[in-house]
Design a protein around this motif. Structure first.
Motif, PDB file in Angstrom:
ATOM      1  N   LEU A  58       0.814  -1.208   0.000  1.00 22.45           N
ATOM      2  CA  LEU A  58       0.000   0.000   0.000  1.00 22.45           C
ATOM      3  C   LEU A  58       0.856   1.270   0.000  1.00 22.45           C
ATOM      4  N   LEU A  59       2.148   1.116  -0.253  1.00 21.12           N
ATOM      5  CA  LEU A  59       3.074   2.243  -0.186  1.00 21.12           C
ATOM      6  C   LEU A  59       2.659   3.381  -1.113  1.00 21.12           C
ATOM      7  N   ARG A  60       2.278   3.074  -2.340  1.00 19.13           N
ATOM      8  CA  ARG A  60       1.909   4.134  -3.290  1.00 19.13           C
ATOM      9  C   ARG A  60       0.759   4.976  -2.731  1.00 19.13           C
ATOM     10  N   ASP A  61      -0.279   4.320  -2.235  1.00 21.22           N
ATOM     11  CA  ASP A  61      -1.432   5.047  -1.692  1.00 21.22           C
ATOM     12  C   ASP A  61      -1.031   5.915  -0.502  1.00 21.22           C
ATOM     13  N   ILE A  62      -0.225   5.369   0.389  1.00 20.25           N
ATOM     14  CA  ILE A  62       0.216   6.112   1.574  1.00 20.25           C
ATOM     15  C   ILE A  62       1.081   7.300   1.170  1.00 20.25           C
ATOM     16  N   ARG A  63       1.981   7.076   0.206  1.00 22.28           N
ATOM     17  CA  ARG A  63       2.874   8.141  -0.279  1.00 22.28           C
ATOM     18  C   ARG A  63       2.067   9.287  -0.884  1.00 22.28           C
ATOM     19  N   ILE A  64       1.120   8.942  -1.737  1.00 21.89           N
ATOM     20  CA  ILE A  64       0.299   9.962  -2.393  1.00 21.89           C
ATOM     21  C   ILE A  64      -0.551  10.706  -1.366  1.00 21.89           C
ATOM     22  N   GLN A  65      -1.126   9.971  -0.421  1.00 23.94           N
ATOM     23  CA  GLN A  65      -1.943  10.598   0.618  1.00 23.94           C
ATOM     24  C   GLN A  65      -1.109  11.570   1.453  1.00 23.94           C
ATOM     25  N   ALA A  66       0.169  11.251   1.655  1.00 28.32           N
ATOM     26  CA  ALA A  66       1.058  12.129   2.415  1.00 28.32           C
ATOM     27  C   ALA A  66       1.563  13.305   1.581  1.00 28.32           C
TER      28      ALA A  66
END
Length: 75
Positions: free
Chosen positions: A9-17
């Protein structure tokens, strides 16, 4: 049955941040002294490579998340 990788889920977390891969790569180097290329981040995000524990910790420090948040494990 062998243990397999959970969904990353790194991409989603990165974008959300609010980080691009370039920004995360630069922050990992500046804050944590970890040299992680954008190509390697892409491999992590697409489950082509597992994230080493030290890199995972750096990512969590930068993105403000917990290590358990990075992968979604099948039940």
């Amino acid at each position: 049955m062998a243990l397999t990788f959970g969904k990353c889920l790194l991409r989603d977390i990165r974008i959300q941040a609010g980080y691009t891969q370039d920004q995360l790569s630069e922050a990992l180097l500046e804050v944590c002294g970890l040299n992680v290329s954008t190509t390697l981040l892409s491999f992590y995000e697409t489950n082509k490579r597992p994230i080493p524990s030290l890199t995972m910790r750096g990512i969590c420090i930068i993105l403000g998340c917990n290590e358990k948040d990075i992968y979604e494990w099948p039940i």
